[in-house]
Design an enzyme around this catalytic site. Structure first.
Site, PDB file in Angstrom:
ATOM      1  N   ASN A 212       0.589  -1.167  -0.053  1.00 21.19           N
ATOM      2  CA  ASN A 212       0.043  -0.086  -0.213  1.00 21.19           C
ATOM      3  C   ASN A 212       0.746   1.105  -0.235  1.00 21.19           C
ATOM      4  O   ASN A 212       2.150   1.227  -0.140  1.00 21.19           O
ATOM      5  CB  ASN A 212      -1.020  -0.064   1.139  1.00 21.19           C
ATOM      6  N   ASP A 281      -4.096  -6.722   5.432  1.00 22.17           N
ATOM      7  CA  ASP A 281      -5.035  -7.376   6.106  1.00 22.17           C
ATOM      8  C   ASP A 281      -4.850  -9.034   5.642  1.00 22.17           C
ATOM      9  O   ASP A 281      -5.100  -9.571   6.322  1.00 22.17           O
ATOM     10  CB  ASP A 281      -6.388  -7.458   5.512  1.00 22.17           C
ATOM     11  N   PRO A 307      -2.280 -12.636  10.956  1.00 17.82           N
ATOM     12  CA  PRO A 307      -2.924 -11.754  11.894  1.00 17.82           C
ATOM     13  C   PRO A 307      -2.840 -10.224  12.589  1.00 17.82           C
ATOM     14  O   PRO A 307      -2.756  -9.998  11.542  1.00 17.82           O
ATOM     15  CB  PRO A 307      -1.346 -12.488  12.814  1.00 17.82           C
ATOM     16  N   LYS A 339     -13.605  -0.284  14.584  1.00 20.75           N
ATOM     17  CA  LYS A 339     -12.203  -0.588  15.204  1.00 20.75           C
ATOM     18  C   LYS A 339     -12.295  -0.802  16.360  1.00 20.75           C
ATOM     19  O   LYS A 339     -11.436  -1.386  17.125  1.00 20.75           O
ATOM     20  CB  LYS A 339     -11.149  -0.743  14.310  1.00 20.75           C
TER      21      LYS A 339
HETATM   22  O1  PMT Z   1       3.375   6.372   6.537  1.00 19.98           O
HETATM   23  P1  PMT Z   1       2.257   7.512   5.792  1.00 19.98           P
HETATM   24  O2  PMT Z   1       2.300   7.707   4.678  1.00 19.98           O
HETATM   25  O3  PMT Z   1       2.561   8.669   6.929  1.00 19.98           O
HETATM   26  O4  PMT Z   1       0.700   8.041   5.971  1.00 19.98           O
HETATM   27  C1  PMT Z   1       0.080   7.104   7.385  1.00 19.98           C
HETATM   28  C2  PMT Z   1      -0.613   6.022   7.522  1.00 19.98           C
HETATM   29  C3  PMT Z   1      -2.626   6.951   6.270  1.00 19.98           C
HETATM   30  C4  PMT Z   1      -0.901   4.816   7.049  1.00 19.98           C
HETATM   31  C5  PMT Z   1      -1.618   6.464   9.207  1.00 19.98           C
HETATM   32  O5  PMT Z   1      -2.398   7.895   9.790  1.00 19.98           O
HETATM   33  C6  PMT Z   1      -2.563   5.183   9.076  1.00 19.98           C
HETATM   34  O6  PMT Z   1      -4.062   5.769   8.965  1.00 19.98           O
HETATM   35  N1  PMT Z   1      -2.396   4.058   9.730  1.00 19.98           N
HETATM   36  C7  PMT Z   1      -3.206   2.848   9.625  1.00 19.98           C
HETATM   37  C8  PMT Z   1      -3.165   1.727   8.213  1.00 19.98           C
HETATM   38  C9  PMT Z   1      -4.487   1.194   8.699  1.00 19.98           C
HETATM   39  O7  PMT Z   1      -3.921  -0.474   8.116  1.00 19.98           O
HETATM   40  O8  PMT Z   1      -5.800   1.256   8.889  1.00 19.98           O
HETATM   41  P2  PMT Z   1      -6.646  -0.112   9.037  1.00 19.98           P
HETATM   42  O9  PMT Z   1      -7.842   0.832   9.269  1.00 19.98           O
HETATM   43  O10 PMT Z   1      -6.604  -0.961   7.913  1.00 19.98           O
HETATM   44  O11 PMT Z   1      -6.059  -0.844  10.379  1.00 19.98           O
HETATM   45  C10 PMT Z   1      -6.916  -0.338  11.997  1.00 19.98           C
HETATM   46  C11 PMT Z   1      -5.471  -0.449  12.690  1.00 19.98           C
HETATM   47  O12 PMT Z   1      -5.062  -1.964  13.319  1.00 19.98           O
HETATM   48  C12 PMT Z   1      -4.249  -0.229  12.726  1.00 19.98           C
HETATM   49  O13 PMT Z   1      -3.634   0.485  13.684  1.00 19.98           O
HETATM   50  C13 PMT Z   1      -3.220  -0.797  12.272  1.00 19.98           C
HETATM   51  O14 PMT Z   1      -1.935  -0.836  12.180  1.00 19.98           O
HETATM   52  C14 PMT Z   1      -4.380  -2.927  12.627  1.00 19.98           C
HETATM   53  N2  PMT Z   1      -3.682  -3.200  11.911  1.00 19.98           N
HETATM   54  C15 PMT Z   1      -4.337  -3.644  10.940  1.00 19.98           C
HETATM   55  C16 PMT Z   1      -4.112  -4.945  10.187  1.00 19.98           C
HETATM   56  C17 PMT Z   1      -3.510  -6.323  10.659  1.00 19.98           C
HETATM   57  N3  PMT Z   1      -3.493  -7.344  10.448  1.00 19.98           N
HETATM   58  N4  PMT Z   1      -2.865  -6.091  12.146  1.00 19.98           N
HETATM   59  C18 PMT Z   1      -2.933  -4.588  12.510  1.00 19.98           C
HETATM   60  O15 PMT Z   1      -2.338  -4.357  13.452  1.00 19.98           O
END
Ligand code: PMT
Length: 401
Positions: A212, A281, A307, A339
């Site tokens: 991504n 994911d 995971p 979330k």
């Molecule tokens: O890196 P930059 O270019 O500065 O951009 C910043 C950002 C947009 C990446 C950052 O601010 C941000 O939003 N990060 C979270 C990105 C994300 O994957 O979001 P999500 O909604 O898909 O996941 C939710 C949370 O679960 C996140 O804290 C993620 O780290 C965590 N996660 C998700 C999937 C997984 N398998 N394990 C996780 O720990």
């Protein structure tokens, strides 16, 4: 906090040649309002933008402009000024002064006293956005940071030259807050913090992967902000093109599985976990051993779940204060709150992504913070500033637990 932190502190404000010098007069006033005593040192170029008389009027003190002025040296020479200072702030800091400071030059009063002082040195860069991104400037700034110079800003926005981007000097009140932070309490002193940053890569074959647009900038800014707040910081990063913030330990990983294992290995004694990484994911169920060949018109790839690193940290016992991010393109608050509840988090930072001033791979951000009994917005502001505010907020909540 800033007011008491700055009370009776001796601040030398170095003003260099740039249009933002006009804001420095207001900065002097704001520093004095916060209780500091301020003496102004101007470079020759700065005097082309604002007169010394202006700074004399707002600081109530003579202004220092020359290294070789016998009269000024007799009153308070560069060594006396260097000893008088509790902190030196150069604002605005031009590309030229950053280069001269980085290379230890002492060819005017300001650079000489910066070498001669034992007080903390901070710079607030201000320049055209292309100059700010120039590799020479980047190298000079990271050299200064490695030596412990605090770099405040720059902010992102409209520039005097008519362009838009990173390079504006931070506003005077923000600078006062940062200077106060040089003296103030360090709210995460003695705490261990683990931050994840950047993307993960999930291999399809030896040359291709699913990933991504995360640049790692938000997570790296959080690691730097936690370090500034006194924490012992571990950064677990996916593949990014960023330098490690000085004083932060970094583990590089590629896949979500590797990130999961690296985080688990760091959890012992961790007080605060911030999951800022954009973790995939799903990963391909099979990784081809050779490069996949182009054959059919269509191709299907079977994916399997990775995971959930964040949920596993939140479920640990004992567990750190756990902060997650939610990157969303719609219904930010609904999805982020969902979330937070599902993963059992102390706090979630909802991030509207795909915007010109927030989200992936841009310098600024805007976050919606949500915790069990409240919510608030941070930004829009530079990722560095948003990170400072998020860390201050989290430290405050942790102190109340
Ligand atoms: O890196 P930059 O270019 O500065 O951009 C910043 C950002 C947009 C990446 C950052 O601010 C941000 O939003 N990060 C979270 C990105 C994300 O994957 O979001 P999500 O909604 O898909 O996941 C939710 C949370 O679960 C996140 O804290 C993620 O780290 C965590 N996660 C998700 C999937 C997984 N398998 N394990 C996780 O720990």
């Amino acid at each position: 906090m800033t007011e008491s932190a700055l009370r009776q502190r001796h601040i030398i404000l170095g003003v260099t040649g740039g249009i933002a010098a006009y804001k420095s007069a207001d900065l002097v006033r704001r520093l004095r309002e916060a209780g500091a005593e301020v003496r102004v040192v101007m470079t020759r170029a700065a005097t082309e933008f604002v007169t010394p008389l202006t700074f004399q009027a707002v600081s109530g003190q003579p202004v220092h402009t020359s290294l070789l002025d016998p009269e000024a040296e007799a009153a308070m020479g560069h060594i006396a000024l260097a000893r008088w200072a509790d902190a030196v702030l150069v604002a605005p800091a031009s590309a030229d002064v950053l280069a001269r400071l980085a290379h230890g030059q002492a060819n005017d009063l300001l650079t000489t006293l910066c070498l001669a002082t034992e007080a903390p040195l901070a710079v607030a860069p201000a320049m055209n956005r292309v100059m700010w991104l120039h590799p020479a400037v980047r190298d000079n700034v990271s050299l200064l940071e490695r030596r412990g110079v605090a770099v405040f800003g720059p902010a992102v926005g409209d520039q005097a030259c008519g362009e838009q981007g990173a390079g504006r000097m931070l506003e005077p009140l923000e600078l006062v807050r940062h200077v106060g932070g040089l003296f103030g309490p360090r709210p995460l002193q003695g705490r261990r913090v683990v931050v994840t940053a950047g993307p993960t890569r999930e291999a399809l074959d030896p040359v291709r992967f699913i990933s991504n647009r995360s640049s790692g900038r938000m997570g790296f800014a959080l690691a730097a902000a936690a370090r500034d707040a006194g924490a012992d910081v571990e950064l677990v990063s996916g593949p990014v093109a960023l330098e490690t913030p000085p004083g932060v330990r970094r583990t590089d990983v590629e896949t979500a599985g590797e990130m999961h294992d690296a985080v688990q290995a760091l959890l012992d004694g961790c007080d605060l976990f911030i999951g800022c990484a954009a973790v995939a994911d799903y990963r391909p169920a099979q990784v081809a051993s050779g490069k996949i060949k182009k054959r059919e018109q269509q191709m299907q790839v079977e994916l399997e779940r990775n995971p959930d690193i964040l949920a596993s940290v939140a479920a640990a016992s004992p567990r750190p204060f756990t902060v997650g991010f939610a990157a969303e393109t719609e219904d930010l608050q609904g999805h982020a709150e969902d979330k937070r509840r599902r993963k059992g988090l102390d706090l979630i930072a909802g991030n509207l992504v795909g915007q010109p001033d927030s989200g992936f791979d841009v310098d600024s951000n805007r976050l919606w913070l949500r915790w069990q009994d409240g919510d608030c917005w941070l930004g829009p502001a530079s990722k560095a500033q948003v990170a400072d505010e998020l860390i201050a907020f989290v430290a405050d909540r942790m102190s109340k637990e």
